[in-house]
Structures are given as C-alpha cells and as structure tokens.
Design a protein around this motif. Structure first.
Motif, PDB file in Angstrom:
ATOM      1  N   LYS A   1       6.374   3.775   1.523  1.00 33.94           N
ATOM      2  CA  LYS A   1       7.209   4.797   2.138  1.00 33.94           C
ATOM      3  C   LYS A   1       8.128   4.171   3.186  1.00 33.94           C
ATOM      4  O   LYS A   1       9.319   4.447   3.235  1.00 33.94           O
ATOM      5  CB  LYS A   1       6.308   5.834   2.802  1.00 33.94           C
TER       6      LYS A   1
ATOM      7  N   ARG B   1      -4.320   3.463   9.321  1.00 29.23           N
ATOM      8  CA  ARG B   1      -2.947   2.988   9.286  1.00 29.23           C
ATOM      9  C   ARG B   1      -2.389   2.953   7.863  1.00 29.23           C
ATOM     10  O   ARG B   1      -1.189   3.095   7.645  1.00 29.23           O
ATOM     11  CB  ARG B   1      -2.913   1.588   9.901  1.00 29.23           C
ATOM     12  N   LEU B   2      -3.283   2.745   6.901  1.00 30.80           N
ATOM     13  CA  LEU B   2      -2.810   2.626   5.527  1.00 30.80           C
ATOM     14  C   LEU B   2      -2.710   3.976   4.801  1.00 30.80           C
ATOM     15  O   LEU B   2      -2.313   4.037   3.658  1.00 30.80           O
ATOM     16  CB  LEU B   2      -3.745   1.696   4.728  1.00 30.80           C
ATOM     17  N   LEU B   3      -3.066   5.050   5.496  1.00 34.05           N
ATOM     18  CA  LEU B   3      -3.016   6.365   4.844  1.00 34.05           C
ATOM     19  C   LEU B   3      -1.580   6.897   4.777  1.00 34.05           C
ATOM     20  O   LEU B   3      -0.742   6.536   5.587  1.00 34.05           O
ATOM     21  CB  LEU B   3      -3.884   7.371   5.606  1.00 34.05           C
ATOM     22  N   ASP B   4      -1.370   7.778   3.818  1.00 32.38           N
ATOM     23  CA  ASP B   4      -0.086   8.443   3.700  1.00 32.38           C
ATOM     24  C   ASP B   4      -0.135   9.739   4.524  1.00 32.38           C
ATOM     25  O   ASP B   4      -0.950  10.613   4.221  1.00 32.38           O
ATOM     26  CB  ASP B   4       0.161   8.747   2.220  1.00 32.38           C
ATOM     27  N   PRO B   5       0.699   9.867   5.586  1.00 30.17           N
ATOM     28  CA  PRO B   5       0.635  11.047   6.456  1.00 30.17           C
ATOM     29  C   PRO B   5       0.712  12.357   5.675  1.00 30.17           C
ATOM     30  O   PRO B   5       0.109  13.359   6.064  1.00 30.17           O
ATOM     31  CB  PRO B   5       1.855  10.898   7.367  1.00 30.17           C
TER      32      PRO B   5
ATOM     33  N   SER C   1       0.875  -1.158   0.000  1.00 30.60           N
ATOM     34  CA  SER C   1       0.000   0.000   0.000  1.00 30.60           C
ATOM     35  C   SER C   1       0.917   1.213   0.000  1.00 30.60           C
ATOM     36  O   SER C   1       2.114   1.086   0.145  1.00 30.60           O
ATOM     37  CB  SER C   1      -0.867   0.006   1.243  1.00 30.60           C
ATOM     38  N   SER C   2       0.331   2.405  -0.150  1.00 29.00           N
ATOM     39  CA  SER C   2       1.202   3.565  -0.306  1.00 29.00           C
ATOM     40  C   SER C   2       2.085   3.813   0.922  1.00 29.00           C
ATOM     41  O   SER C   2       3.242   4.139   0.800  1.00 29.00           O
ATOM     42  CB  SER C   2       0.374   4.792  -0.632  1.00 29.00           C
ATOM     43  N   SER C   3       1.527   3.637   2.128  1.00 32.76           N
ATOM     44  CA  SER C   3       2.361   3.933   3.289  1.00 32.76           C
ATOM     45  C   SER C   3       3.393   2.837   3.515  1.00 32.76           C
ATOM     46  O   SER C   3       4.486   3.080   3.994  1.00 32.76           O
ATOM     47  CB  SER C   3       1.516   4.139   4.539  1.00 32.76           C
ATOM     48  N   ASP C   4       3.046   1.616   3.141  1.00 35.00           N
ATOM     49  CA  ASP C   4       4.043   0.556   3.220  1.00 35.00           C
ATOM     50  C   ASP C   4       5.241   0.887   2.327  1.00 35.00           C
ATOM     51  O   ASP C   4       6.372   0.639   2.669  1.00 35.00           O
ATOM     52  CB  ASP C   4       3.466  -0.771   2.755  1.00 35.00           C
TER      53      ASP C   4
END
Lengths: 402, 112
Positions: free
Chosen positions: A237, B55-59, A232-235
């Motif tokens: 990063k 949790r899966l969001l991009d800060p 996923s996108s935050s993963d």
C-alpha cells in the motif's frame, strides 16, 4: 600583483554592495552546493535510520543464533526460530503437492507446530528446513508473478513474505527503506529545480529538468520492481501511494522541461508549479510516519539488544581469569547503550519540516519573486536544510551506538 | 475499519510502552526489584514483537473497536510506568504493572 588582487576583489564587493541594496538575504550558493548535494547526506541518514530497524532486529537474532552451536551458519540464508504454532509455512506446504512430497518440508511442518523433538528445539531452522523455506518462497513468487494470479496466491505470498521477515537473519534493507531513499532523492531533485526557477536561471532549468525527469522515471521503475517477493500487504500500500507521487513528480519535471524548451513564458511555468504545489507536502506526509515509526521500533530493539549484550558481557567478564582480558571486555561495555529516542525523533521531524519549508518558500518565491519576506524565508530554510544535513549525521552516530 | 491515524497512534504508543519497559529493566525503580529484571526484559521483547506484527497489518482490515480496546490497554500500562517515573506515591505492585502490560500485548495482537 596588488592590481590583480584588486581586480579579483572588485566583483565580490560589487555583489556585496548590490546585495545590500537589492537582494536582501538571498543566499548565493556555490555550484557544488545545492539541494541535491546537501540532500544526499540527509537522504542517506534518513535511509539508514529506516534500515536500522532491520539491523536492530538482527542483533537480537544474532544473540539467539549464538546460543546454539549447531546453527548451520555456513548457509547463505539463516532462519531463527520463534514460538511454535505459526501456521503460515504449514499452510503453504499443504497447498502444494510438490512441497508436500519434500522430506525437508515435512520436517518444517513438524517443527512449526511444536518444539518437542530435539531437531525442533534448536535455535535455528535446520539446513533442510531452510531449503524448504526458500522453495516455498520461490514457488509462491513465481506463481504470483504469473499473469492474473489468483487472489489466494497473492495473499499467501504476502503472508510468507511477512513470515520470512520475522524469522530470517540478515534480511537487511527493508522495502520501506528503499522506498524512502528513492523518494527523498526525487524530492531534493525537485527542490533544486524550484530553486533555479526562483532564480530564473532558465538554461540551468533545461539541463536539470531533463536529468530529474530521467531520475524520476528510474525511481518509479525501481519501486515497481519491488515485487511480491519482498512486499507485505501494508508495504504494498505504501509503495502504491509513494509510486503515484513519484510518477506525478516525473510528469511535472517533464512538463516544465518541455515548457522551457518551447520558450514558454516564465509566468506560464510559474503558474504550473503553483498548481502542483500540493504534491510535495503529500509526498512528505506519506513518508514521514513511515520513517519516524520505524525509527521508534528500531530504538526499542536497540535497547533490548543493549540489555542482552551487557548481560553476556558480564558473564564473560566473570568467567575470565586475567585482569587484562577483563579490561578488554569492560571496554566493550560502553558500546552497548540505549538509543536516544527523543533526539532522533526530533531530528527526523526537523528534517521533514526543513524539506517542507524549503518547498513552500520556493513556491511562494516563484509566484512572487519580489517578495522580500519570502526571499528571507527561502534563505533561512536553505540554511536550516544545509545545517540539518550535517547535524543529522552527528545525531545519527549517537543513535547508532552499536 | 480503522483510520490510519489511529493505527499509527497505537503503533507509536506500543513502541513507546516497550521503550519505557526497557528503561525499567535497566534502572529498576520501585516497586520493581532486581530479581524482576529478566521478566521486564522478556516482556519488553514481547511488546516489541507485538508492535512489529502490528506494523505489518493492513489498517483497512482492523476493526475500530479493537483499536479502541488496545489504545486503552496500552494507555493504562503506560500510566503505571509514568506513575513510577514521575510521582512519589505508588499504591500498586509490580504484578499490577506486569498484568497491565500483558493485557496491552494481548490487545495489540488481537488486532490481527
């Protein structure tokens, strides 16, 4: 016989005496115990903690699957419905003429919108819908791996990956847990090298750094291979952050190994290690919140699972006619307990603190080998590291009640 | 754009709120009654799902103002549970707690 025994004891006494005089509380480690061997246990436990989030969510999905006798459980991959109205799959289907033409995908589009028809009201996605989900995933993964993919393609691949993570049962080891395991392996390997540098065992350093450098390269490649399919996108990063730290470690180990081979003086090596003293704290601060927060969410899902399963047990208990079977059912009751959140969080903190402290005292000792204070610190942190590796196991067992 | 520290705090506090609510579903202290258990259980599940989505969001893509709103909402709901667990007087009903928790769920989901 007596003489031989005496001969065997003598060197030990000599070491003990020498230590009383000169080496303070430096810990003599036997060959089999090192940061790597002790760290392996710790790494596995921390890694398991991270993947326990997936396991806890799966237990909830399992409870839902079990409510519906028509779930296609022979399929390799099972998808469990949640609330209607999520547009991700529908958007992906609309964007592709190939997917739009598939009957299986038409059914999926209908059911993602509302659960009014009988097929859509089921607990699981039908066999046909599952086929469509897998097709969407494959097509998007292929499209985003083409050279220079459109940003919109990458974005929808990420959205689909997230969505699948939400609905699929048994999506075991998460990407994050893989990242964490790789990273901790690298970290303990590096601590071992520092340990040998601190003891000035140059011949060991050579063998170790070569091995470590290879491992760091492998880990880096492993991280790079976690492609858009799983991320996923935050993963992504996180992966980028950790990957750059891992590369830095690989380079560090390679450099040290080269310096040792070239017979460069100890001072040069020490200066180099000291220069890179910030790499480890950076890496630890990158993975600590990941592990801790995943553990927290896992605890929440564990508690929810405990509530649900105890309800189901009570129902079965009430519907059972004979006392012996009721006893068997009852004995299952203790397996479903709430997670010990406080203890686990404290243990995770202690684990990362021990890594950090070991590193800091080793670097300080390499800088200044005669510093008695640092020698004491080093042996103390080594002891706490070892203790944790064994103690963490117990805490973890308590945490993973089922 | 929200800082990673604040998003981590919100995420952690949301998880904690969910955990506290699962305990309440188990132990049912006043003003909660036994009949409230299914609702507590299901709302705690909603909190967990909200945390999981968050949790899966991009800060980098979350607005700071929304984080502030959500932090306040989660703080208010957690305060109710803390009050039940740590004080003798409770001048509120279970509906107040349900409403505050629902507001937290909505505020966390609004960050997406």
């Amino acid at each position: 016989m007596v003489v031989r025994l005496y001969v065997a004891v003598l060197p030990c006494v000599a070491i003990a005496v020498a230590c009383l005089v000169g080496c303070q509380s430096v810990v003599y480690k036997d060959a089999a115990s090192s940061y790597v061997t002790s760290g392996r246990v710790l790494t596995k436990q921390i890694g398991d903690t991270t993947s326990s989030l997936a396991a806890a969510q799966d237990r909830l999905k399992l409870a839902k699957i079990a409510t519906d006798a028509q779930c296609p459980i022979s399929e390799n991959r099972l998808f469990v419905r949640d609330a209607p109205g999520n547009p991700v799959f529908g958007n992906a289907i609309n964007a592709s003429p190939k997917l739009r033409a598939m009957d299986e995908c038409r059914q999926l589009v209908t059911c993602e919108k509302s659960h009014t028809t009988s097929t859509c009201a089921r607990a699981c996605y039908s066999r046909e819908e599952g086929k469509c989900v897998m097709q969407i995933e494959l097509d998007l993964a292929n499209a985003s791996q083409a050279p220079d993919p459109a940003p919109s393609t990458v974005e929808s691949a990420n959205a689909v990956a997230k969505r699948i993570q939400e609905v699929e049962y048994g999506r075991t080891a998460t990407t994050q847990s893989k990242i964490v395991i790789q990273t901790l392996g690298i970290l303990t390997g590096y601590l071992d090298i520092l340990d040998k540098l601190a003891e000035a065992r140059t011949s060991d350093i050579q063998a170790n750094t070569k091995d470590f450098s290879d491992k760091a390269t492998d880990a880096y490649n492993g991280l790079s291979q976690l492609t858009g399919r799983e991320l996923s996108s935050s993963d992504k990063k996180t992966r980028d952050n950790v990957a750059s730290a891992v590369t830095a470690f690989g380079k560090l180990a390679g450099d040290i190994s080269k310096m040792v081979q070239e017979g460069r003086d100890a001072d040069g090596i020490k200066a180099y290690v000291a220069q890179h003293a910030d790499d480890v704290p950076n890496l630890i601060s990158a993975i600590r919140p990941l592990v801790k927060s995943d553990a927290l969410l896992a605890d929440l899902y564990t508690n929810l699972g405990a509530l649900d399963i105890r309800q189901a047990l009570e129902k079965q208990y009430a519907g059972t006619k004979d006392a012996y079977t009721r006893m068997l059912i009852f004995s299952d009751r203790d397996k479903y307990q709430f997670a010990d959140t406080k203890k686990l969080q404290a243990n995770l903190d202690a684990a990362f603190d021990a890594l950090l402290q070991s590193h800091n005292s080793l670097v300080a000792l390499i800088r200044n080998p005669s510093d008695e204070q640092q020698q004491k610190l080093r042996s103390a942190s080594w002891e706490s590291f070892k203790l944790l590796a064994s103690d963490f196991n117990g805490a973890f067992q308590a945490f993973r009640a089922f | 754009m929200a800082s990673t520290d604040r998003t981590t705090t919100l995420y952690t506090q949301t998880c904690n709120l969910g955990i506290v609510e699962t305990y309440m579903a188990r132990d049912l202290f006043e003003p909660f009654k036994i009949k409230d258990r299914p609702r507590l259980r299901s709302q705690a599940g909603d909190v967990a799902d909200a945390a999981r989505k968050f949790r899966l969001l991009d800060p980098a893509k979350i607005s700071d103002a929304r984080i502030t709103t959500a932090l306040q909402a989660v703080g208010a709901a957690s305060a109710y549970f803390a009050n039940i667990n740590h004080s003798l007087t409770t001048g509120f009903t279970q509906e107040d707690v349900f409403a505050a928790t629902q507001a937290s769920i909505d505020a966390v989901l609004a960050c997406a």
